[in-house]
Design an enzyme around this catalytic site. Structure first.
Site, PDB file in Angstrom:
ATOM      1  N   TRP A 503     -14.152   1.312 -12.198  1.00 27.15           N
ATOM      2  CA  TRP A 503     -12.735   1.073 -11.899  1.00 27.15           C
ATOM      3  C   TRP A 503     -11.869   2.090 -12.614  1.00 27.15           C
ATOM      4  O   TRP A 503     -11.835   2.138 -13.848  1.00 27.15           O
ATOM      5  CB  TRP A 503     -12.377  -0.340 -12.354  1.00 27.15           C
ATOM      6  CG  TRP A 503     -10.986  -0.825 -12.081  1.00 27.15           C
ATOM      7  CD1 TRP A 503     -10.384  -1.018 -10.882  1.00 27.15           C
ATOM      8  CD2 TRP A 503     -10.018  -1.250 -13.071  1.00 27.15           C
ATOM      9  NE1 TRP A 503      -9.117  -1.540 -11.048  1.00 27.15           N
ATOM     10  CE2 TRP A 503      -8.868  -1.689 -12.375  1.00 27.15           C
ATOM     11  CE3 TRP A 503     -10.033  -1.309 -14.465  1.00 27.15           C
ATOM     12  CZ2 TRP A 503      -7.733  -2.167 -13.042  1.00 27.15           C
ATOM     13  CZ3 TRP A 503      -8.904  -1.794 -15.133  1.00 27.15           C
ATOM     14  CH2 TRP A 503      -7.772  -2.213 -14.412  1.00 27.15           C
ATOM     15  N   GLU A 565     -11.468  -0.046  -3.051  1.00 26.58           N
ATOM     16  CA  GLU A 565     -10.090   0.280  -2.708  1.00 26.58           C
ATOM     17  C   GLU A 565      -9.863   1.744  -3.024  1.00 26.58           C
ATOM     18  O   GLU A 565     -10.262   2.241  -4.082  1.00 26.58           O
ATOM     19  CB  GLU A 565      -9.104  -0.579  -3.494  1.00 26.58           C
ATOM     20  CG  GLU A 565      -9.068  -2.028  -3.034  1.00 26.58           C
ATOM     21  CD  GLU A 565      -8.035  -2.847  -3.783  1.00 26.58           C
ATOM     22  OE1 GLU A 565      -7.294  -2.263  -4.605  1.00 26.58           O
ATOM     23  OE2 GLU A 565      -7.970  -4.056  -3.554  1.00 26.58           O
ATOM     24  N   TYR A 568      -4.363   4.190  -5.264  1.00 24.03           N
ATOM     25  CA  TYR A 568      -3.020   3.789  -4.856  1.00 24.03           C
ATOM     26  C   TYR A 568      -2.016   4.933  -4.920  1.00 24.03           C
ATOM     27  O   TYR A 568      -0.951   4.832  -4.321  1.00 24.03           O
ATOM     28  CB  TYR A 568      -2.497   2.691  -5.790  1.00 24.03           C
ATOM     29  CG  TYR A 568      -3.198   1.363  -5.717  1.00 24.03           C
ATOM     30  CD1 TYR A 568      -4.119   1.064  -4.728  1.00 24.03           C
ATOM     31  CD2 TYR A 568      -2.898   0.376  -6.662  1.00 24.03           C
ATOM     32  CE1 TYR A 568      -4.742  -0.155  -4.682  1.00 24.03           C
ATOM     33  CE2 TYR A 568      -3.521  -0.864  -6.613  1.00 24.03           C
ATOM     34  CZ  TYR A 568      -4.443  -1.133  -5.636  1.00 24.03           C
ATOM     35  OH  TYR A 568      -5.048  -2.344  -5.585  1.00 24.03           O
TER      36      TYR A 568
END
Length: 835
Positions: A503, A565, A568
């Site tokens: 992460w 994901e 961002y």
């Protein structure tokens, strides 16, 4: 994970807002269980009777053997004392530097009497499970420790008094905690502040426990004798969890969980699904229905059932191997190392010699917080394994593992931080290493790699005893500025990655974006890079890295369940380009790879318009080479929020998200069709006039070989397949009839590709050569005894000629095939053309 304070556009779909996970307005209709228990909560909120006023137990259960961060609970503790100790450690903040391990000695704790009416039950073990809190049983089997009660996880509450008004953050940040090796008879009650709310989160139905988590919160060797729900009471968002080697006798309910991976377990039943629910080796799992509807979300389209797990190994664990022994004496304990299994299913709780090996605790160096890397390396060099007790360890150099079969086992989310730009762990070219239960935080000085498994070009491996990483969690940023080019690099063949979360942090302490978070601040290119062959990943979570999240360069790789994901925060599209491609695919298989399998793949986008200058797009969430040996099954792309999106699911397949139709797209499978025809080789024994045919295929199996006697009925080139008369299935060497001199042949593979027609000529054997003529001339020589050809090139004078039989022009690899000897002898040197 999605930042909990990111604005959510009104009415924009998010996990839990579509089929399979209800919106707040419809929750009471779609989740009758929650509505029913809500009535009970009114009485609870009035009386507050569940709140405990337990006595002070400061210092009780701390171990001189394992240190102050390990608490051992046994039958000398009252239920109230146990609850008070568990609850006191459950309030750490998300990036706290404190770590806690609780062990239950074998035995039964709490009373089962109130199971049918949990809100009025007394004498039950009951606590929420907090950040950096691990609770485990010390039995050889999960059935050796029984808790009547619940150790549960509830979502973040951000709306009072009506939690339906806010579904976020919910459980999106419920990370870094774990339960293992126990039986729980669910009797759940709200605790602390939650017990005083008008509508408490901690209420469940009778015989149900809640474990509403996202990443890095595994359940292992758990025996839940009832129901298990893994989302919040009012449907709050949750984003992915993991359970292995566990049994849930009742229903497991996923609700608003975006994705969940269950491995080698047993379920009474399963309810729910949003995007990517994967089961491998799980009895009681639902049937596959993935992609039955190509967009949206829900239990009717998101399930993938893999009957067996291709490669598995359960986590090492500490247990009492001398019942009745002193719990502060190393001689009482062993560490069990389960063996690896291929194509396995179901639970395995055995500690027999057939199931694995038990290492005495005396074979371990037990670390304590504050110990240096030099001290730990000295122990490793002396042949010790490491038991890393809870704490944060700042390393001045990498831990170096140079001995085969070394075990490094962390307790209580033990954390390693390299402070000088080194790796945290480096494994040499040795097989069978086991690393489990560790978190690694990148330091402010950039590391090239944080965890390196084998040097580049490593060869040492044992496929029956693979090097294994279990519950290894990586963070680049979060508690402080962190920088690392690659988080995990795998160079050792036959490595197993079981439950990895790598992460690059999208938020910092308090859930905010501060000066420790940003595109040029907490930097990381890749989460996992696999350079070795025959590597397997089961439960791979990789998020927010700035280039490809995963790069897989090794052959024969396998992934079962992937969640990712995209970052961002790429400032502009121009700053986020992979050469000429827009954006970086999350999961990339190297262009030269010819064999790879990936199943249950979810890639999501949220380009946050509060952090970027313009929208970004990525051409595909998953990028693989177009070769028949590479396949992707059950892949989904989803648009979470923000701007931009994903153009395709895999390569150029799968619709874009977002789109006018939906903000998620399912792709059942992506496999490059096999268009390469088989190669056929013909060998002729000219003395016996026998033709032997051999066919091979690079990508598929050969379905059949056929032959026909004689030349084509009509004139034409040798590849003319228009003449279908006279073809016979080849079953063995063909003896040519005396009057026939031509044999034609072809092969078909299981993909339906047919090779061009080849042929060989077999001359008629002349009459025996007469003796010397009266004038003394020499008779003509007899023909050579053998020749061979491949697809249309018949050899003359004993020469062998090879020809390509099908497929596109590619790299030709030649394996020669010749037939030496007389009529009865054969020595083969095979000639094969492959891509």
């Amino acid at each position: 994970m999605r930042h909990p304070h990111t604005p959510h556009a009104p009415g924009a779909p998010r996990a839990g807002a579509t089929t399979g996970a209800a919106s707040p307005s419809s929750l009471k209709r779609t989740l009758p269980r929650a509505a029913a228990v809500g009535l009970l909560a009114l009485t609870l909120g009035t009386t507050g009777s569940i709140a405990l006023a337990a006595p002070d137990v400061s210092g009780r259960g701390t171990s001189t053997l394992f240190g102050n961060n390990v608490t051992i609970l046994d039958d000398s503790w009252t239920t109230e004392q146990i609850n008070q100790a568990l609850q006191a450690a459950s309030h750490e903040t998300e990036f706290s530097q404190n770590r806690h391990q609780f062990f239950f000695a074998p035995g039964t704790y709490g009373s089962p009497e109130g199971a049918d009416d949990p809100l009025s039950a007394t004498d039950v073990i009951n606590s929420e499970l907090g950040y950096y809190q691990v609770v485990s049983g010390l039995g050889a089997s999960p059935t050796d420790v029984t808790l009547n009660g619940a150790i549960h996880v509830e979502p973040v509450r951000s709306c009072e008094p009506n939690p339906w008004d806010c579904q976020s953050p919910g459980s999106l940040t419920r990370f870094w905690r774990s339960l293992s090796n126990m039986t729980i008879n669910p009797i759940q009650q709200p605790v602390g502040e939650d017990a005083q709310r008008p509508f408490p989160s901690g209420v469940t139905e009778p015989h149900q426990m809640r474990y509403a988590v996202s990443q890095a919160a595994p359940l292992r060797r758990m025996n839940i004798t009832g129901d298990l729900t893994v989302f919040g009471r009012v449907g709050e968002y949750a984003s992915g969890g993991y359970m292995a080697n566990s049994r849930v006798t009742g229903a497991m309910v996923s609700g608003s969980q975006q994705q969940w991976y269950t491995r080698n377990s047993e379920l009474g039943s399963w309810e729910g699904g949003v995007w990517n629910m994967v089961f491998s080796g799980v009895s009681g799992a639902p049937d596959t229905n993935f992609g039955s509807i190509t967009h949206g979300a829900g239990a009717d389209r998101s399930l993938t059932n893999v009957p067996t797990t291709p490669l598995s190994r359960e986590a090492p664990f500490l247990y009492v191997s001398t019942p009745g022994g002193d719990l502060d004496d190393a001689a009482t304990y062993s560490v069990f190392i389960p063996r690896a299994h291929a194509d396995s299913a179901g639970v395995d709780w055995s500690t027999s010699a057939e199931a694995g090996s038990a290492l005495p605790l005396s074979s371990f160096h037990i670390t304590h917080q504050g110990e240096t890397a030099a001290s730990m390396n000295e122990a490793l060099a002396a042949g010790k394994n490491l038991l890393v007790t809870p704490g944060v360890y700042h390393l001045e150099e990498a831990l170096r593992i140079e001995r085969a079969d070394t075990v490094v086992l962390g307790l209580g989310m033990a954390t390693l931080t390299p402070d000088t730009g080194s790796a945290a762990i480096e494994v040499g070219d040795v097989p069978g290493v086991k690393i489990a239960g560790l978190t690694v935080d990148a330091g402010a000085q950039e590391s090239d790699v944080l965890v390196k498994i084998g040097p580049r070009g490593a060869t040492a491996s044992d496929q029956t005893d693979p090097t294994t990483l279990t519950d290894v969690f990586i963070r680049v940023g979060g508690p402080w500025v962190g920088r690392a080019v690659t988080s995990i690099e795998v160079n050792s063949p036959h490595t197993l990655l079981d439950h990895i979360w790598a992460w690059r942090a999208d938020h910092a302490s308090g859930g905010v974006v501060d000066d420790t978070i940003g595109w040029g601040v907490n930097t990381g290119d890749h989460g996992v890079v696999v350079n070795a062959d025959a590597v397997t990943a089961t439960g791979l979570f990789v998020e927010h890295y700035q280039k490809n999240q995963v790069i897989w360069n090794g052959e024969g790789g396998r992934t079962v369940f992937y969640q990712s994901e995209l970052p961002y925060d790429p400032p502009t599209q121009a700053q986020w380009m992979d050469g000429e491609r827009r954006g970086y695919a999350s999961y990339k298989v190297g262009e030269k790879v010819r064999t790879h399998s990936a199943t249950g793949m979810g890639v999501y986008s949220f380009f946050d318009d509060t952090r970027i200058q313009e929208p970004s797009f990525v051409e595909s969430g998953i990028q693989v080479p177009d070769t028949a040996g590479v396949s992707v099954t059950s892949a989904v792309s989803a648009f979470l929020n923000g701007v931009g999106g994903i153009d395709h699911v895999v390569n150029d397949a799968g619709a874009a998200v977002p789109s006018q139709e939906s903000n998620s797209q399912f792709l059942v499978s992506y496999t490059t069709p096999d268009t390469t025809a088989p190669v056929v080789q013909a060998s002729v024994d000219r003395v016996t006039r026998t033709v032997t045919l051999l066919a091979s295929d690079e990508s598929s199996e050969v379905a059949s070989i056929e032959y026909a006697l004689g030349a084509p009925a009509q004139d034409g080139d040798e590849g003319d397949e228009g003449d279908e008369a006279g073809w016979v299935v080849y079953t063995g060497p063909v003896v040519m009839p005396q009057h026939v001199t031509v044999l034609r042949y072809r092969a078909t593979d299981t993909a339906g590709n047919v090779s061009p027609v080849g042929q060989v000529e077999v001359p008629v054997i002349p009459d025996p050569t007469p003796g010397p003529t009266p004038d003394g001339s020499t008779p003509a020589p007899t023909p050579d005894s053998t020749d061979s050809g491949a697809n249309g090139s018949g050899g003359k004078g004993g020469n062998s000629t090879l020809a390509r039989t099908g497929g596109d022009a590619g790299t030709l690899t030649l394996f020669a095939l010749a037939l030496l000897g007389s009529a009865g002898g054969a020595l083969w040197i095979r000639a094969r053309l492959t891509r």
